[in-house]
Design a protein around this motif. Structure first.
Motif, PDB file in Angstrom:
ATOM      1  N   THR A 129       0.851  -1.196   0.000  1.00 21.08           N
ATOM      2  CA  THR A 129       0.000   0.000   0.000  1.00 21.08           C
ATOM      3  C   THR A 129       0.882   1.240   0.000  1.00 21.08           C
ATOM      4  O   THR A 129       2.070   1.164   0.342  1.00 21.08           O
ATOM      5  CB  THR A 129      -0.921   0.008   1.237  1.00 21.08           C
ATOM      6  OG1 THR A 129      -1.793   1.150   1.179  1.00 21.08           O
ATOM      7  CG2 THR A 129      -0.115   0.071   2.529  1.00 21.08           C
ATOM      8  N   SER A 130       0.316   2.359  -0.354  1.00 19.27           N
ATOM      9  CA  SER A 130       1.014   3.627  -0.187  1.00 19.27           C
ATOM     10  C   SER A 130       0.418   4.438   0.957  1.00 19.27           C
ATOM     11  O   SER A 130       0.752   5.609   1.152  1.00 19.27           O
ATOM     12  CB  SER A 130       0.978   4.437  -1.495  1.00 19.27           C
ATOM     13  OG  SER A 130       1.801   3.807  -2.471  1.00 19.27           O
ATOM     14  N   ASP A 131      -0.455   3.800   1.726  1.00 15.03           N
ATOM     15  CA  ASP A 131      -1.093   4.406   2.891  1.00 15.03           C
ATOM     16  C   ASP A 131      -0.267   4.056   4.129  1.00 15.03           C
ATOM     17  O   ASP A 131      -0.349   2.940   4.654  1.00 15.03           O
ATOM     18  CB  ASP A 131      -2.522   3.864   3.011  1.00 15.03           C
ATOM     19  CG  ASP A 131      -3.308   4.479   4.157  1.00 15.03           C
ATOM     20  OD1 ASP A 131      -2.684   5.046   5.091  1.00 15.03           O
ATOM     21  OD2 ASP A 131      -4.548   4.375   4.147  1.00 15.03           O
ATOM     22  N   LYS A 132       0.547   4.986   4.601  1.00 16.14           N
ATOM     23  CA  LYS A 132       1.444   4.716   5.726  1.00 16.14           C
ATOM     24  C   LYS A 132       0.674   4.413   7.004  1.00 16.14           C
ATOM     25  O   LYS A 132       1.114   3.591   7.822  1.00 16.14           O
ATOM     26  CB  LYS A 132       2.394   5.895   5.932  1.00 16.14           C
ATOM     27  CG  LYS A 132       3.441   6.037   4.838  1.00 16.14           C
ATOM     28  CD  LYS A 132       4.432   7.130   5.156  1.00 16.14           C
ATOM     29  CE  LYS A 132       5.493   7.234   4.081  1.00 16.14           C
ATOM     30  NZ  LYS A 132       6.362   6.018   4.008  1.00 16.14           N
ATOM     31  N   ARG A 133      -0.467   5.067   7.177  1.00 18.63           N
ATOM     32  CA  ARG A 133      -1.274   4.802   8.376  1.00 18.63           C
ATOM     33  C   ARG A 133      -1.749   3.352   8.370  1.00 18.63           C
ATOM     34  O   ARG A 133      -1.700   2.656   9.396  1.00 18.63           O
ATOM     35  CB  ARG A 133      -2.471   5.751   8.416  1.00 18.63           C
ATOM     36  CG  ARG A 133      -3.447   5.474   9.554  1.00 18.63           C
ATOM     37  CD  ARG A 133      -4.645   6.440   9.499  1.00 18.63           C
ATOM     38  NE  ARG A 133      -5.736   5.950  10.325  1.00 18.63           N
ATOM     39  CZ  ARG A 133      -6.620   5.037   9.959  1.00 18.63           C
ATOM     40  NH1 ARG A 133      -6.523   4.484   8.751  1.00 18.63           N
ATOM     41  NH2 ARG A 133      -7.581   4.655  10.774  1.00 18.63           N
ATOM     42  N   LEU A 134      -2.218   2.888   7.210  1.00 19.75           N
ATOM     43  CA  LEU A 134      -2.654   1.499   7.090  1.00 19.75           C
ATOM     44  C   LEU A 134      -1.494   0.554   7.373  1.00 19.75           C
ATOM     45  O   LEU A 134      -1.637  -0.431   8.115  1.00 19.75           O
ATOM     46  CB  LEU A 134      -3.217   1.239   5.688  1.00 19.75           C
ATOM     47  CG  LEU A 134      -3.656  -0.201   5.418  1.00 19.75           C
ATOM     48  CD1 LEU A 134      -4.909  -0.543   6.209  1.00 19.75           C
ATOM     49  CD2 LEU A 134      -3.881  -0.434   3.928  1.00 19.75           C
ATOM     50  N   ALA A 135      -0.332   0.832   6.806  1.00 20.08           N
ATOM     51  CA  ALA A 135       0.832  -0.032   7.003  1.00 20.08           C
ATOM     52  C   ALA A 135       1.219  -0.125   8.473  1.00 20.08           C
ATOM     53  O   ALA A 135       1.558  -1.207   8.971  1.00 20.08           O
ATOM     54  CB  ALA A 135       2.003   0.476   6.175  1.00 20.08           C
ATOM     55  N   ASN A 136       1.159   1.002   9.170  1.00 24.52           N
ATOM     56  CA  ASN A 136       1.486   0.986  10.594  1.00 24.52           C
ATOM     57  C   ASN A 136       0.509   0.118  11.381  1.00 24.52           C
ATOM     58  O   ASN A 136       0.904  -0.616  12.298  1.00 24.52           O
ATOM     59  CB  ASN A 136       1.497   2.412  11.147  1.00 24.52           C
ATOM     60  CG  ASN A 136       2.691   3.213  10.657  1.00 24.52           C
ATOM     61  OD1 ASN A 136       3.721   2.644  10.280  1.00 24.52           O
ATOM     62  ND2 ASN A 136       2.565   4.531  10.639  1.00 24.52           N
ATOM     63  N   GLN A 137      -0.767   0.197  11.021  1.00 26.61           N
ATOM     64  CA  GLN A 137      -1.754  -0.640  11.688  1.00 26.61           C
ATOM     65  C   GLN A 137      -1.514  -2.116  11.389  1.00 26.61           C
ATOM     66  O   GLN A 137      -1.657  -2.973  12.278  1.00 26.61           O
ATOM     67  CB  GLN A 137      -3.172  -0.234  11.252  1.00 26.61           C
ATOM     68  CG  GLN A 137      -3.599   1.130  11.761  1.00 26.61           C
ATOM     69  CD  GLN A 137      -5.118   1.227  11.880  1.00 26.61           C
ATOM     70  OE1 GLN A 137      -5.762   0.347  12.424  1.00 26.61           O
ATOM     71  NE2 GLN A 137      -5.671   2.311  11.370  1.00 26.61           N
ATOM     72  N   LEU A 138      -1.146  -2.416  10.170  1.00 26.56           N
ATOM     73  CA  LEU A 138      -0.879  -3.799   9.785  1.00 26.56           C
ATOM     74  C   LEU A 138       0.312  -4.361  10.560  1.00 26.56           C
ATOM     75  O   LEU A 138       0.296  -5.521  10.990  1.00 26.56           O
ATOM     76  CB  LEU A 138      -0.614  -3.890   8.288  1.00 26.56           C
ATOM     77  CG  LEU A 138      -1.824  -3.628   7.380  1.00 26.56           C
ATOM     78  CD1 LEU A 138      -1.383  -3.413   5.942  1.00 26.56           C
ATOM     79  CD2 LEU A 138      -2.813  -4.779   7.474  1.00 26.56           C
TER      80      LEU A 138
END
Length: 368
Positions: free
Chosen positions: A198-207
């Motif tokens: 993803t390019s969504d850093k917030r999503l990546a952090n949650q993952l």
């Protein structure tokens, strides 16, 4: 017997390199989420031109964690295809949401955008298109519908590593994408593995929090999470395979072109359609025949392995009876489940073996 897939042959070509990397992992003393995982995440993100890649235990977990990270759960709906491996819908159910099935395109076998919009309700939160057999779905139209209704688009790209849509890599076509590294996949390891990009850093952090028991700091837990980590051994193997994936996919494409050229005009057989907008990487090469069962029985007797993908659509699975679907609701997918069959396809299928397959198919059709 000409095998449908020959993993032993494939992995033997890189056995020496794999063993060398495995030895390095053993000597490192660090076996979970170490330097090899980090390097794999960085190389995949760079290759797919996304900001983030998060390695997890398998492709199913990749889907589950992505849905949960987006806050999708009880009372929500996710629209997807009924013609795919069960994990696509299973992940939706696992987070408490409801899968809603839309029919597929009769040529590409992928989610049909023309059937999609009517399935969207106020409860819909996301769309999961599947890039089936290695060919990306019609992502422009799917994204257009998603934007209209403010929905997330999560690519199930588990069968499509290296495929492209309008020159863009599968995995870079939605809000997030999920990959499987199961051994039979185009890019696979000697066991299970998966990744979300993803390019969504917030999503990546949650993952990254979800994959380690909801912990962003060791022994401190922000939420209920999962144990879904890719180990160093599989990351090391995948880094070796990553250096070969373009060659392997090129071999698959070349084999597919020969199959199609040889079988295109055989009466009673339909070769796969390849969209001009896509690079199809042929995780599977599937033919269609209204006499599938007779053809495959003949081929098997002639020592040609075949596979059925998929014999029962997801909307007709027993576990989803409560959703109220019945036979005839999604006619294109249901027809495909009765007619499609896979023939041998892997990067090291020899010319003699492929000629044997082609000859047997022509003979089978002529006898029916």
């Amino acid at each position: 017997m000409v095998s449908l897939i020959d993993l032993k042959r494939q992995f033997n070509t890189i056995k020496t390199d794999i063993l060398a990397e495995v030895e390095k992992v053993i000597e490192s003393g660090h076996y979970i989420l170490g330097t090899h995982v980090k390097k794999l995440e960085e190389e995949v993100a760079e290759r797919l031109q996304v900001e983030e890649a998060v390695a997890v235990a398998n492709g199913t977990d990749a889907l589950v964690l992505t849905l949960e990270a987006y806050g999708i759960g009880s009372g929500d709906e996710v629209v997807t295809t009924p013609f795919t491996f069960f994990a696509t819908a299973e992940a939706i159910t696992r987070v408490g949401a409801t899968p809603v099935f839309a029919d597929v395109d009769e040529k590409t076998y992928n989610l049909n955008p023309e059937c999609l919009e009517s399935k969207i309700t106020s409860a819909t939160k996301a769309i999961i298109p599947v890039h089936l057999f290695g060919q990306p779905a019609n992502m422009d139209k799917i994204n257009e519908i998603a934007q209209k209704y403010s929905l997330y688009v999560i690519e199930d790209a588990c069968q499509a590593f290296g495929a492209t849509y309008k020159q863009r890599q599968a995995g870079h076509l939605g809000d997030a994408a999920c990959f499987s590294f199961f051994p039979t996949k185009n890019l696979g390891t000697l066991g299970d593995g998966g990744m979300i990009v993803t390019s969504d850093k917030r999503l990546a952090n949650q993952l990254r929090t979800l994959r380690v028991h909801g912990s962003s700091k060791k022994y401190f837990h922000d939420r209920i999470g999962y144990n879904s980590r890719l180990d160093e051994l599989h990351a090391a193997i995948l880094l070796v395979c990553l250096q070969k994936i373009d060659e392997w996919n090129a071999n698959r494409i070349s084999l597919a072109e020969k199959y199609t050229a040889s079988l295109r005009h055989v009466k009673g057989i339909t070769a796969p359609f390849v969209s001009e907008e896509c690079k199809h990487v042929f995780h599977l090469y599937c033919l269609a025949s209204p006499k599938r069962d007779d053809v495959t029985a003949f081929l098997n007797k002639d020592q040609i392995a075949t596979g059925i993908y998929y014999p029962r659509c997801l909307h007709l699975q027993e576990v989803y009876q409560h959703l109220g679907y019945k036979k005839g609701d999604l006619p294109v997918a249901e027809t495909l489940s009765k007619e499609l069959f896979a023939i041998p396809m892997h990067p090291y299928l020899t010319s003699n073996e492929q000629n044997q397959v082609i000859k047997a198919i022509k003979k089978a059709v002529n006898k029916l």
